[in-house]
Each structure stands twice: as C-alpha cells, then as structure tokens.
Design an enzyme around this catalytic site. Structure first.
Site, PDB file in Angstrom:
ATOM      1  CG  ASP A   1      -1.889   1.161   1.184  1.00 28.05           C
ATOM      2  OD1 ASP A   1      -1.513   2.248   0.696  1.00 28.05           O
ATOM      3  OD2 ASP A   1      -3.037   0.974   1.604  1.00 28.05           O
ATOM      4  CG  HIS A   2       1.250   4.153  -3.227  1.00 29.68           C
ATOM      5  ND1 HIS A   2       0.126   3.630  -3.809  1.00 29.68           N
ATOM      6  CD2 HIS A   2       1.091   5.489  -3.248  1.00 29.68           C
ATOM      7  CE1 HIS A   2      -0.666   4.614  -4.165  1.00 29.68           C
ATOM      8  NE2 HIS A   2      -0.114   5.752  -3.836  1.00 29.68           N
TER       9      HIS A   2
ATOM     10  CG  HIS B   1      -4.629   4.222  -0.479  1.00 30.20           C
ATOM     11  ND1 HIS B   1      -3.566   3.353  -0.541  1.00 30.20           N
ATOM     12  CD2 HIS B   1      -5.034   4.396  -1.762  1.00 30.20           C
ATOM     13  CE1 HIS B   1      -3.341   3.030  -1.800  1.00 30.20           C
ATOM     14  NE2 HIS B   1      -4.221   3.634  -2.558  1.00 30.20           N
TER      15      HIS B   1
END
Ligand code: NAP
Length: 483
Positions: A176-177, A239
């Site tokens: 999950d950047h 996110h």
C-alpha cells in the site's frame, strides 16, 4: 543534516508486468533513483518479465525512455548507462510454460531474490504456482503484490489462500504505497518518539480527527475498472484505513513488523459498523469543461461513487466518543492528503468570550509538501487588549532536513528497498486486509440493497453539500481542501 544511505544486500529483482504502466511510471524510475542515491549495490540485477518478445537491449531502451518520461532527477548519461547494465529481460507468459527456465537460469543463489507482481491480480496465482513448479522460489524468496487485493472479503480470502499455497506469510509483501510515504512513517516517529503528544492522544483531549485524501483528476483511463470499484474499494478500504490505523493504534511494544501490524489490526477490529446517515457518497457532475463521471466511465446509469465521506467511531478505551471523519474523492478542488488531529478547547477561557474560540490542530500533510503544522494560540501582536490568534508552527520536512540532505525516497522506492531488506513493517498482513474487507463489505452491501444513489457534486468543489452537513450537524467543519 545529510541523510544516510545504507546500501542493501545484492539482489535479483524480477518485475512481472515490466512493460506495464506501473513499472514504467513508478517502479523502474524509482529503482534508478535508488541507484543514484548509492543504495543499490553494484551486484544488483533487475529483470523485466512480460509476454512481449524483447531482448535485453530492447528492454533497456524501454527503461531509458520510461526514465526520460517519468523521472526528473539530475543525472549524468554514464550513470544511466551503468544502471541499465544491471537491467535485463525475459519473455514469460504467466499462464504458459515458456521462459520460466530461462528466467531461473539468470537468478543467483547468493543474492536476495524478489518477484514483483505488477500485473492484474487474476495472474497472481498463476505466477506464484509457476515460481514453485519451475524451481524459481527458494525459502528466502519474497513476492510483492499490488492492490487491488480482492474486491471483497471472499475474493481477498481466496487470493490469500492461493498465495499461501506457495509462499509463507513472511514472504508476502502486500504494497500500500501510502505506507511508504515519509510523513506516514513520521507520524509514528512523532507519536512514539516524543513525550509531548502521546499523553494527549485520546478521547479526553482530542475533539475529533479528520482524514482527507483529495484528488483533482477524474477516473482518467481507468474508467472501466473504477466503475466496478468506486472510492470505497479503491481508496477507503486500503489507503484511508491504513492512515486511520496509524493515527489511532496503541503504541506497539517494538517497531517490528508483527508488533506494528497487530496494533493496526486491533483498530480495524474495533471499528463500529457505520450508520447509513453517517456516510455520504458522491459522483462528480458534468459541466462545461468536462463530461462528468458517467461519461468518463461510459456508463450512463452508473451509481458508483467517486467521493465518499464518513463519520467513524472506534470502540476502545482510547477513542470512545471521539469521531473520525474521513473523506476522499476525485475531481475535487485541490490535490491534497492530510490528517488533522483537532484538540478540544481549553476547559475555561480566562480571556472571555470576545477572545473567540481557539483550538490546537496538529495537521500532518502527506502531499503535497510533506510535513506537519501545529496550530497554537498566541496573543495578536500590538496594542488594543488581549486578542488571540492561531498561528501554525510549520515543519516542512524538506526545510527541516535541508536541501543537500533531503534524499526523501518516493514511496515505491522505499518500499522496494524494504522488500530487499526483508522488513515487512510497512506492508499489509493478510489478516489486516481481510479485516478491512470485513468492515467494508456490509457498507457496500447496504448501498446495493438500498439502491443508494450518490449525490452529484461540482468538479473543483469540496464534494457534495451533504458531506459538509455531516460535520456541521456535529458543530464541526472540515478543513479547507487546498494545495
Ligand atoms: P498494465 O499497464 O495493464 O500492465 C500489465 C502488465 O502485465 C504488462 O506489462 C503486460 O505485458 C503484463 N502481462 C499481462 N498479461 C500477462 C501474462 N499473461 N503474463 C505475463 N505478463 C503479462 O497494468 P498496470 O497499470 O501496470 O498495473 C499492474 C498492477 O498494478 C495491477 O494489478 C494494477 O491494479 C496495480 N496498480 C497499478 C497502479 C498504476 O498506477 N498503474 C497503481 C496501483 C496498483 P505483456 O502484455 O507484454 O504481457
């Protein structure tokens, strides 16, 4: 202050889907920047893999073009040449048998081995299986998988089960950047590295918390996919949920992968089901400038949301009674991601009612201009009595670290280096992903069951009016969406 760059161990990184958008835009330019920073050792090898027939030379040309298009870091031509010497390519079909043995022949036994699955999730199982059957996977091999990780609890469980057939959980890195962003990690440093905030970090002192992830773009070329997903699946389940966990979790005993992830999981499990009137869904309308969401996704009857705002409660000792307001959407006024911790009013104002209402707010900006501000109340300078004023103590990380030391890697770069280092702290564990879906699924099922119609909102606005009302009803207001 110059940031220290510690080179990682020699590695072989295979990128499945190396000709795709994500690899060209993020992964390959990111690896080049890590090379420039000195973090990538001379013995590193990066192998692209996809169906397209290409030799090493053609792939290097593609990487060169991708870096020219998507990277603006200053570099000398010979630095790019030296990086490209570490790059190669093997044509492999995830669903076929060709190319796998040749790929295995290029891997070294004495290097860290990682496989990045930058392909559609429907191929994860095929690739995982072939890595085993063709003898490419060792006990120390790591695999990196991209979102979307399922589209509901059932599919996420199936995906986890498929990967678990071939790899241990300690080998699986679910990206999950958002977790790779400098500020997100700084959030943990600020909370758990200082004595200042943690004593106040609870329902007794915090009035509410706001999380905003706003985009100015529409669905772009992803319309077909997005319309089957919507903001809830595309942004909230992953996110925003991760940001919520980091802001709300208990201090882990150690900064170690499972200690941190255990605490995040407890937050998700403590989330109360959300009442329908605490959720606002929106869809951007058409205007003179653009044709609107439904035209973008080519579905004139679409009821998918491009915006969602919610009021959440976490049922635990720390947060009982403190609401968390979260919102995310496309085509909004500005591109910004921010977490704001709004503290309660001072219990008694010695300055009288005319001094107005003043609150401390700790705002953590993820983008743009990563950094934090703390609004504190001071006396308005000058004569004329005691008037109060809120001023921000501003800490932009680039300023604090200094220009020569600001080697702040992009989220993807950092996360890939964490994979090579074998550190899973900033990656989602399978049970976390499942818990997030278990919370998300009933909300989406409720919309479907009620034939819920999203409220239209103007492009360039802050979202639908109802989202503003969600907070106004509680005597609170959203922070302005501004760049
Ligand atoms: P993409 O542009 O469609 O690229 C897909 C890649 O997969 C291509 O390199 C394609 O190359 C390869 N491929 C397709 N079928 C294959 C097969 N049978 N065997 C081997 N390779 C195959 O997709 P993307 O946008 O890069 O996205 C990749 C993954 O990242 C997806 O899961 C996506 O959801 C996720 N993701 C993307 C972004 C983004 O910004 N793009 C952001 C977050 C997550 P060939 O046609 O040559 O085989």
């Amino acid at each position: 202050m110059v940031s220290r760059v510690i080179p990682v161990d020699p590695f072989d990184l295979v990128i499945f889907g190396a000709t795709g958008d994500l690899a060209r835009r993020k992964i390959l330019p990111g690896l080049f920047r890590r090379y420039l920073s000195g973090q990538m050792p001379a013995e590193a090898q990066i192998l692209g893999a996809a169906r397209s027939e290409m030799d090493d030379g053609a792939f290097r040309t593609m990487v060169r073009e991708a870096i020219a298009e998507f990277d603006s870091t200053e570099h000398k031509p010979e630095e790019l040449d030296a990086f490209l010497e570490r790059v190669g390519y093997e044509a492999v079909d995830a669903k076929g048998t060709g190319g796998w043995d040749a790929l295995r022949g290029r891997l070294r036994d004495d290097a860290v081995r990682a496989f990045y699955f930058s392909v559609a999730p429907s191929l994860f199982g095929d690739i995982a299986e072939r890595l085993r059957t063709h003898g490419l996977a060792t006990e120390a091999t790591r695999i990196v998988v991209e979102k979307p990780f399922g589209k509901d609890l059932e599919t996420a469980k199936a995906l986890n089960a498929t990967l678990a057939q071939h790899f241990d959980e300690t080998q699986i890195y679910r990206i999950d950047h958002y977790l790779g962003k400098e500020t997100v990690q700084n959030l943990m440093a600020v909370r758990f590295g200082n004595t200042l905030f943690e004593p106040l970090w609870n329902a007794q002192y915090v009035d509410h918390i706001q999380i905003t992830v706003a985009e100015t773009v529409g669905v772009g070329g992803r319309g077909g996919y997005y319309d089957t997903s919507g903001a809830m699946r595309d942004m909230v389940q992953n996110h925003l949920m991760q940001l919520l966990c980091l802001i709300a979790m208990e201090p882990p005993a150690k900064f170690e992968p499972d200690a941190v992830r255990d605490e995040k999981l407890k937050v998700i499990r403590a989330l109360e089901p959300v009442e329908p009137y605490h959720i606002v869904r929106g869809q951007y309308d058409r205007d003179e400038e653009q044709p609107g969401y439904r035209a973008h996704v080519e579905n004139p009857r679409s009821f998918t949301e491009s915006f969602v705002a919610m009021k959440l409660h976490i049922s635990n000792w720390r947060w009982a009674g403190t609401p968390f307001y979260i919102r995310t959407g496309k085509m909004l006024r500005a591109r910004t991601s921010e977490i704001a911790v709004v503290f309660k009013d001072a219990p008694h104002s010695i300055f009288g009612a005319e001094a107005g209402r003043h609150r401390n707010v700790l705002a953590i900006r993820l983008q743009p201009n990563e950094g934090m501000t703390l609004d504190v109340t001071i006396k308005e300078p000058g004569p004329g009595g005691m008037r109060l004023l809120d001023v921000p103590l501003d800490m932009s990380f680039a300023d604090a670290i200094g220009p020569e030391g600001a080697d702040v890697p992009d989220a993807y770069e950092r996360l890939i280096m964490d994979v090579i280092r074998g550190n899973q702290t900033l990656f989602m564990r399978g049970d976390e992903v499942e818990a997030a879906w278990a919370w998300t699924d009933p909300i989406i099922a409720g919309w479907t069951g009620r034939n819920d119609v999203p409220k239209l909102y103007d492009a360039g606005s802050s979202g639908p009016e109802d989202a503003l009302m969600l907070m106004h009803r509680d005597g609170r207001r959203w922070r302005e969406i501004k760049a």
